[in-house]
Scaffold this motif. Sequence first.
Motif, PDB file in Angstrom:
ATOM      1  N   ALA A  40       0.830  -1.203   0.000  1.00  0.00           N
ATOM      2  CA  ALA A  40       0.000   0.000   0.000  1.00  0.00           C
ATOM      3  C   ALA A  40       0.865   1.255   0.000  1.00  0.00           C
ATOM      4  O   ALA A  40       0.585   2.227  -0.711  1.00  0.00           O
ATOM      5  N   ALA A  41       1.946   1.231   0.782  1.00  0.00           N
ATOM      6  CA  ALA A  41       2.837   2.388   0.860  1.00  0.00           C
ATOM      7  C   ALA A  41       3.558   2.619  -0.466  1.00  0.00           C
ATOM      8  O   ALA A  41       3.670   3.759  -0.939  1.00  0.00           O
ATOM      9  N   LEU A  42       4.048   1.552  -1.073  1.00  0.00           N
ATOM     10  CA  LEU A  42       4.750   1.677  -2.350  1.00  0.00           C
ATOM     11  C   LEU A  42       3.846   2.251  -3.434  1.00  0.00           C
ATOM     12  O   LEU A  42       4.225   3.180  -4.160  1.00  0.00           O
ATOM     13  N   LEU A  43       2.649   1.705  -3.535  1.00  0.00           N
ATOM     14  CA  LEU A  43       1.724   2.152  -4.576  1.00  0.00           C
ATOM     15  C   LEU A  43       1.274   3.586  -4.342  1.00  0.00           C
ATOM     16  O   LEU A  43       1.167   4.377  -5.287  1.00  0.00           O
ATOM     17  N   ALA A  44       1.021   3.930  -3.081  1.00  0.00           N
ATOM     18  CA  ALA A  44       0.588   5.291  -2.766  1.00  0.00           C
ATOM     19  C   ALA A  44       1.688   6.299  -3.081  1.00  0.00           C
ATOM     20  O   ALA A  44       1.434   7.358  -3.677  1.00  0.00           O
ATOM     21  N   GLY A  45       2.917   5.982  -2.684  1.00  0.00           N
ATOM     22  CA  GLY A  45       4.027   6.890  -2.946  1.00  0.00           C
ATOM     23  C   GLY A  45       4.283   7.077  -4.427  1.00  0.00           C
ATOM     24  O   GLY A  45       4.551   8.190  -4.901  1.00  0.00           O
ATOM     25  N   TYR A  46       4.174   5.993  -5.176  1.00  0.00           N
ATOM     26  CA  TYR A  46       4.403   6.048  -6.624  1.00  0.00           C
ATOM     27  C   TYR A  46       3.354   6.919  -7.309  1.00  0.00           C
ATOM     28  O   TYR A  46       3.688   7.818  -8.100  1.00  0.00           O
ATOM     29  N   ASP A  47       2.086   6.678  -7.001  1.00  0.00           N
ATOM     30  CA  ASP A  47       1.034   7.433  -7.682  1.00  0.00           C
ATOM     31  C   ASP A  47       0.984   8.881  -7.203  1.00  0.00           C
ATOM     32  O   ASP A  47       0.673   9.786  -7.980  1.00  0.00           O
ATOM     33  N   ARG A  57      -2.213   8.214 -14.148  1.00  0.00           N
ATOM     34  CA  ARG A  57      -1.955   6.936 -13.496  1.00  0.00           C
ATOM     35  C   ARG A  57      -1.149   6.023 -14.406  1.00  0.00           C
ATOM     36  O   ARG A  57      -1.336   6.004 -15.615  1.00  0.00           O
ATOM     37  N   ASP A  58      -0.262   5.252 -13.812  1.00  0.00           N
ATOM     38  CA  ASP A  58       0.518   4.260 -14.540  1.00  0.00           C
ATOM     39  C   ASP A  58       0.423   2.960 -13.750  1.00  0.00           C
ATOM     40  O   ASP A  58       1.297   2.640 -12.951  1.00  0.00           O
ATOM     41  N   GLU A  59      -0.664   2.228 -13.963  1.00  0.00           N
ATOM     42  CA  GLU A  59      -0.898   1.024 -13.173  1.00  0.00           C
ATOM     43  C   GLU A  59       0.144  -0.051 -13.447  1.00  0.00           C
ATOM     44  O   GLU A  59       0.572  -0.759 -12.530  1.00  0.00           O
ATOM     45  N   LYS A  60       0.574  -0.164 -14.693  1.00  0.00           N
ATOM     46  CA  LYS A  60       1.589  -1.164 -15.026  1.00  0.00           C
ATOM     47  C   LYS A  60       2.900  -0.849 -14.320  1.00  0.00           C
ATOM     48  O   LYS A  60       3.543  -1.730 -13.741  1.00  0.00           O
ATOM     49  N   GLY A  61       3.291   0.418 -14.341  1.00  0.00           N
ATOM     50  CA  GLY A  61       4.524   0.816 -13.674  1.00  0.00           C
ATOM     51  C   GLY A  61       4.440   0.642 -12.173  1.00  0.00           C
ATOM     52  O   GLY A  61       5.398   0.201 -11.527  1.00  0.00           O
ATOM     53  N   PHE A 232     -10.758  -6.230  14.639  1.00  0.00           N
ATOM     54  CA  PHE A 232     -11.842  -5.495  13.989  1.00  0.00           C
ATOM     55  C   PHE A 232     -12.356  -6.282  12.790  1.00  0.00           C
ATOM     56  O   PHE A 232     -11.664  -7.150  12.251  1.00  0.00           O
ATOM     57  N   SER A 233     -13.575  -5.979  12.387  1.00  0.00           N
ATOM     58  CA  SER A 233     -14.110  -6.581  11.168  1.00  0.00           C
ATOM     59  C   SER A 233     -13.592  -5.780   9.981  1.00  0.00           C
ATOM     60  O   SER A 233     -13.296  -4.589  10.104  1.00  0.00           O
ATOM     61  N   VAL A 234     -13.467  -6.430   8.848  1.00  0.00           N
ATOM     62  CA  VAL A 234     -12.963  -5.752   7.654  1.00  0.00           C
ATOM     63  C   VAL A 234     -13.868  -6.063   6.464  1.00  0.00           C
ATOM     64  O   VAL A 234     -14.448  -7.143   6.377  1.00  0.00           O
ATOM     65  N   ARG A 235     -13.987  -5.089   5.574  1.00  0.00           N
ATOM     66  CA  ARG A 235     -14.751  -5.266   4.342  1.00  0.00           C
ATOM     67  C   ARG A 235     -13.812  -5.120   3.150  1.00  0.00           C
ATOM     68  O   ARG A 235     -12.977  -4.216   3.122  1.00  0.00           O
ATOM     69  N   PRO A 236     -13.944  -5.976   2.157  1.00  0.00           N
ATOM     70  CA  PRO A 236     -13.073  -5.883   0.977  1.00  0.00           C
ATOM     71  C   PRO A 236     -13.252  -4.545   0.261  1.00  0.00           C
ATOM     72  O   PRO A 236     -14.369  -4.056   0.096  1.00  0.00           O
ATOM     73  N   ASP A 237     -12.150  -3.959  -0.145  1.00  0.00           N
ATOM     74  CA  ASP A 237     -12.172  -2.749  -0.957  1.00  0.00           C
ATOM     75  C   ASP A 237     -12.241  -3.181  -2.416  1.00  0.00           C
ATOM     76  O   ASP A 237     -11.321  -3.821  -2.922  1.00  0.00           O
ATOM     77  N   LEU A 238     -13.307  -2.830  -3.088  1.00  0.00           N
ATOM     78  CA  LEU A 238     -13.506  -3.275  -4.463  1.00  0.00           C
ATOM     79  C   LEU A 238     -12.991  -2.275  -5.492  1.00  0.00           C
ATOM     80  O   LEU A 238     -13.047  -2.542  -6.696  1.00  0.00           O
ATOM     81  N   LEU A 239     -12.488  -1.120  -5.041  1.00  0.00           N
ATOM     82  CA  LEU A 239     -12.049  -0.074  -5.964  1.00  0.00           C
ATOM     83  C   LEU A 239     -10.541  -0.031  -6.158  1.00  0.00           C
ATOM     84  O   LEU A 239     -10.057   0.327  -7.225  1.00  0.00           O
ATOM     85  N   GLY A 240      -9.785  -0.349  -5.131  1.00  0.00           N
ATOM     86  CA  GLY A 240      -8.338  -0.265  -5.230  1.00  0.00           C
ATOM     87  C   GLY A 240      -7.838   1.156  -5.042  1.00  0.00           C
ATOM     88  O   GLY A 240      -8.529   2.014  -4.489  1.00  0.00           O
ATOM     89  N   LEU A 241      -6.629   1.418  -5.507  1.00  0.00           N
ATOM     90  CA  LEU A 241      -5.988   2.718  -5.328  1.00  0.00           C
ATOM     91  C   LEU A 241      -6.776   3.815  -6.039  1.00  0.00           C
ATOM     92  O   LEU A 241      -7.109   3.689  -7.213  1.00  0.00           O
ATOM     93  N   GLN A 242      -7.072   4.886  -5.311  1.00  0.00           N
ATOM     94  CA  GLN A 242      -7.839   6.002  -5.859  1.00  0.00           C
ATOM     95  C   GLN A 242      -7.121   7.319  -5.617  1.00  0.00           C
ATOM     96  O   GLN A 242      -6.461   7.498  -4.590  1.00  0.00           O
ATOM     97  N   ARG A 243      -7.254   8.230  -6.547  1.00  0.00           N
ATOM     98  CA  ARG A 243      -6.789   9.599  -6.344  1.00  0.00           C
ATOM     99  C   ARG A 243      -7.961  10.432  -5.841  1.00  0.00           C
ATOM    100  O   ARG A 243      -9.007  10.490  -6.485  1.00  0.00           O
ATOM    101  N   LEU A 244      -7.777  11.064  -4.701  1.00  0.00           N
ATOM    102  CA  LEU A 244      -8.831  11.885  -4.114  1.00  0.00           C
ATOM    103  C   LEU A 244      -8.452  13.355  -4.231  1.00  0.00           C
ATOM    104  O   LEU A 244      -7.310  13.738  -3.980  1.00  0.00           O
ATOM    105  N   GLU A 245      -9.417  14.158  -4.595  1.00  0.00           N
ATOM    106  CA  GLU A 245      -9.168  15.594  -4.694  1.00  0.00           C
ATOM    107  C   GLU A 245      -9.158  16.207  -3.303  1.00  0.00           C
ATOM    108  O   GLU A 245     -10.021  15.920  -2.476  1.00  0.00           O
ATOM    109  N   GLY A 246      -8.178  17.071  -3.030  1.00  0.00           N
ATOM    110  CA  GLY A 246      -8.068  17.704  -1.724  1.00  0.00           C
ATOM    111  C   GLY A 246      -9.047  18.838  -1.548  1.00  0.00           C
ATOM    112  O   GLY A 246      -9.675  19.300  -2.464  1.00  0.00           O
TER     113      GLY A 246
END
Length: 246
Positions: A40-47, A57-61, A232-246
Amino acid sequence: RYLVVTTFETVLAEAGLLPSGVLRLRSDIPIARGLGSSSAALLAGYDLGRAVCGMSRDEKGAFSLALKHEGHGDNAAPCLYGGLRGVTLTASGPVVVDLHLSDAVGFAYAAPAVGLETEAARGALPEHVPHKTATASLGRLVALVRGLAEGRPDLIHAGVNDDLHVPYRLPLIPGAAAAMSAGMDAGAWAVTVSGAGSGLIAMCEPGEAEKVASAMKDSFTSITGDSESVGFSVRPDLLGLQRLEG
């Protein structure tokens, strides 16, 4: 240093930019607890780096970076694309497979206060396993994938049984065996080591997830005497990495 920061700085450096300012991070993912925090940290930092540079976005990279760093794509694929994913390595590169996950399956998570570093967890595994063990594991995987797709407790229970890593990593996690039993007693269909540990993941009725998580957490706390155990209970995230506007 934080993987988010180092990856972020690498992307900027490749673009000829020098980072300056304050980067504030917030994560709800426990570190070294078997929930894929490093991916999660690697993907977040990259994007994030690409976003700052005004690049798309460069999902392959992103996936290639995580695969190279982690040595596998098991965590990176669902983190990047969301849902239940499998990764097959081929001569021409990795293939990410989208697998169905029934909403009739609930998940409960618990971990002791102490983490388990991936390197130590991998070091506990044998270099070779008997052919019989390997073939049996393939059969269980088929049952698990079908069980998760159809929400079938019997197949999930059969599929989670493991001889490849759980017997070797379980002794490294204080109180894990008792916590697994507590989860089953609380109504879980199956409980196993989450990732490399030290966390445990249980599959159950969605409405029972909080109870199962609490039972496992209380067991960890009772045995280790450490009040910093989590559950804690957890729910699957079906969207994956997202860019959120600040």
